[in-house]
Design a protein around this motif. Structure first.
Motif, short mmCIF file in Angstrom:
data_model
loop_
_atom_site.label_atom_id
_atom_site.label_comp_id
_atom_site.label_asym_id
_atom_site.label_seq_id
_atom_site.Cartn_x
_atom_site.Cartn_y
_atom_site.Cartn_z
N LEU A 69 0.95 -1.47 0.15
CA LEU A 69 -0.15 -0.12 0.09
C LEU A 69 0.86 1.29 -0.09
O LEU A 69 1.85 1.29 0.83
N CYS A 70 0.71 2.20 -0.96
CA CYS A 70 1.49 3.39 -1.04
C CYS A 70 0.27 4.64 -0.81
O CYS A 70 -0.56 4.55 -1.65
N GLY A 71 0.66 5.27 -0.09
CA GLY A 71 -0.06 6.72 0.12
C GLY A 71 0.65 7.83 -0.38
O GLY A 71 1.89 7.68 -0.68
N PHE A 72 -0.14 8.82 -0.26
CA PHE A 72 0.42 10.22 -0.54
C PHE A 72 0.01 11.21 0.56
O PHE A 72 -1.13 11.19 1.14
N ALA A 73 0.84 12.25 0.86
CA ALA A 73 0.67 13.20 1.81
C ALA A 73 1.08 14.70 1.41
O ALA A 73 1.98 14.51 0.61
N MET A 74 -0.14 15.43 1.32
CA MET A 74 0.33 16.86 0.62
C MET A 74 0.27 17.65 2.21
O MET A 74 -0.71 17.60 3.00
N GLU A 75 1.26 18.42 2.40
CA GLU A 75 1.35 19.11 3.64
C GLU A 75 1.71 20.62 3.37
O GLU A 75 2.47 20.97 2.23
N THR A 76 1.54 21.31 4.15
CA THR A 76 1.99 23.02 4.09
C THR A 76 3.03 23.08 5.46
O THR A 76 3.62 24.21 5.07
N ARG A 77 3.18 22.38 6.20
CA ARG A 77 4.26 22.56 7.27
C ARG A 77 4.58 21.20 7.87
O ARG A 77 3.71 20.16 7.73
N ASP A 78 5.53 21.10 8.56
CA ASP A 78 6.03 19.96 9.34
C ASP A 78 6.07 18.77 8.43
O ASP A 78 5.48 17.61 8.71
N LEU A 79 6.49 18.56 7.14
CA LEU A 79 6.31 17.65 6.18
C LEU A 79 6.64 16.00 6.72
O LEU A 79 5.83 15.31 6.91
N GLU A 80 7.86 16.09 7.26
CA GLU A 80 8.35 15.12 7.63
C GLU A 80 7.92 14.44 9.05
O GLU A 80 7.27 13.05 9.07
N THR A 81 7.39 15.08 9.97
CA THR A 81 6.77 14.64 11.13
C THR A 81 5.35 14.27 10.78
O THR A 81 4.98 13.20 11.15
N ASN A 82 4.49 15.03 9.88
CA ASN A 82 3.23 14.65 9.72
C ASN A 82 3.09 13.49 8.58
O ASN A 82 2.37 12.45 8.99
N ALA A 83 3.93 13.21 7.88
CA ALA A 83 4.08 12.09 6.80
C ALA A 83 4.73 10.87 7.49
O ALA A 83 3.89 9.91 7.31
N ALA A 84 5.33 11.10 8.64
CA ALA A 84 5.73 9.95 9.51
C ALA A 84 4.43 9.33 10.00
O ALA A 84 4.36 8.02 10.30
N LYS A 85 3.90 10.34 10.69
CA LYS A 85 2.65 10.03 11.46
C LYS A 85 1.77 9.32 10.53
O LYS A 85 1.02 8.38 11.06
N LYS A 86 1.31 9.66 9.38
CA LYS A 86 0.45 9.20 8.34
C LYS A 86 0.91 7.82 7.97
O LYS A 86 0.43 6.73 7.82
N LEU A 87 2.41 7.66 7.67
CA LEU A 87 2.75 6.40 7.16
C LEU A 87 2.42 5.30 8.30
O LEU A 87 1.94 4.27 7.86
N ALA A 88 2.74 5.41 9.71
CA ALA A 88 2.29 4.65 10.48
C ALA A 88 1.12 4.37 10.80
O ALA A 88 0.33 3.38 10.92
N SER A 89 0.09 5.48 11.09
CA SER A 89 -1.33 5.37 11.44
C SER A 89 -2.25 4.71 10.37
O SER A 89 -3.09 4.10 10.60
N LYS A 90 -1.84 5.13 8.99
CA LYS A 90 -2.42 4.22 7.81
C LYS A 90 -2.06 2.95 7.42
O LYS A 90 -2.32 2.43 6.47
N HIS A 91 -1.09 2.51 8.17
CA HIS A 91 -0.29 1.21 7.80
C HIS A 91 0.13 1.03 6.24
O HIS A 91 -0.13 0.13 5.60
N CYS A 92 0.78 2.15 6.09
CA CYS A 92 1.41 2.06 4.44
C CYS A 92 2.99 1.55 4.44
O CYS A 92 3.52 1.36 5.50
N ASP A 93 2.78 1.13 3.31
CA ASP A 93 4.54 0.39 3.06
C ASP A 93 5.34 1.53 2.52
O ASP A 93 6.41 1.38 2.47
N MET A 94 4.89 2.70 1.93
CA MET A 94 5.36 3.68 1.31
C MET A 94 4.58 4.94 1.24
O MET A 94 3.19 4.84 1.23
N LEU A 95 5.09 6.18 1.71
CA LEU A 95 4.27 7.14 1.58
C LEU A 95 5.09 8.39 0.85
O LEU A 95 6.21 8.58 1.39
N ALA A 96 4.37 8.83 -0.34
CA ALA A 96 5.32 10.05 -0.77
C ALA A 96 4.45 11.23 -0.48
O ALA A 96 3.16 11.52 -0.55
N ALA A 97 5.27 12.24 -0.14
CA ALA A 97 4.91 13.47 0.67
C ALA A 97 5.24 14.76 -0.08
O ALA A 97 6.67 14.64 -0.69
#
Length: 157
Positions: A69-97
């Motif tokens: 499962l690959c997800g995507f994250a669009m952010e406007t601040r704290d990219l890596e912190t928010n993307a890391a939370k999303k990667l873990a909470s959504k159980h992704c194998d990869m997240l492109a932010a």
């Protein structure tokens, strides 16, 4: 969003690899009108919103060990912190932010600048790759190559 969620629920079990790249809004109006909403002398209107289904979260909760499962994250601040939370909470194998404030990234350009996260040794320390600006076609190919390599190497959770 609801139609997309229904389609994912219907077909997800048949997928080996799912890439969730659609930018579905987090919220939608509670009331919908089939007719034009007239001003009738008003200069503003109140709009109540409700959340759309979280399609990526549902997929992450229902994926089998052999699915990727690959997800995507669009952010406007704290990219890596928010993307890391999303990667873990959504159980992704990869997240492109991506950060919409980064020049050359986002929707209004033919290029993008992404940070790719994959699970690390612990949930709070993902593996992070910072990819420089590239055309969206090249980016799509690079994402697919990485996902194919992950599947071949058995890097899925």
């Amino acid at each position: 969003a609801q139609q997309m969620f229904n389609a994912v629920q219907e077909h997800f079990t048949q997928a080996d690899l799912t890439i969730m790249a659609a930018a579905v809004g987090d919220f939608r109006p509670i009331e919908q009108s089939s007719e034009k909403i007239k001003k009738n002398g008003r200069s503003s209107i109140e709009l109540e919103l409700t959340s759309n289904p979280d399609i990526l979260a549902w997929a992450g909760e229902h994926k089998r060990p052999d699915q990727t499962l690959c997800g995507f994250a669009m952010e406007t601040r704290d990219l890596e912190t928010n993307a890391a939370k999303k990667l873990a909470s959504k159980h992704c194998d990869m997240l492109a932010a991506n950060n919409l404030r980064t020049p050359g990234a986002g929707f209004a350009a033919d290029t993008n600048v992404v940070t790719v996260l994959t699970p690390g040794e612990t949930a709070d320390r993902p593996n992070i790759e910072r990819w420089s600006k590239m055309g969206k076609d090249a980016l799509a190919k690079r994402i697919l190559v990485k996902l194919a390599a992950m599947r071949a190497d058995g890097e899925r959770r």
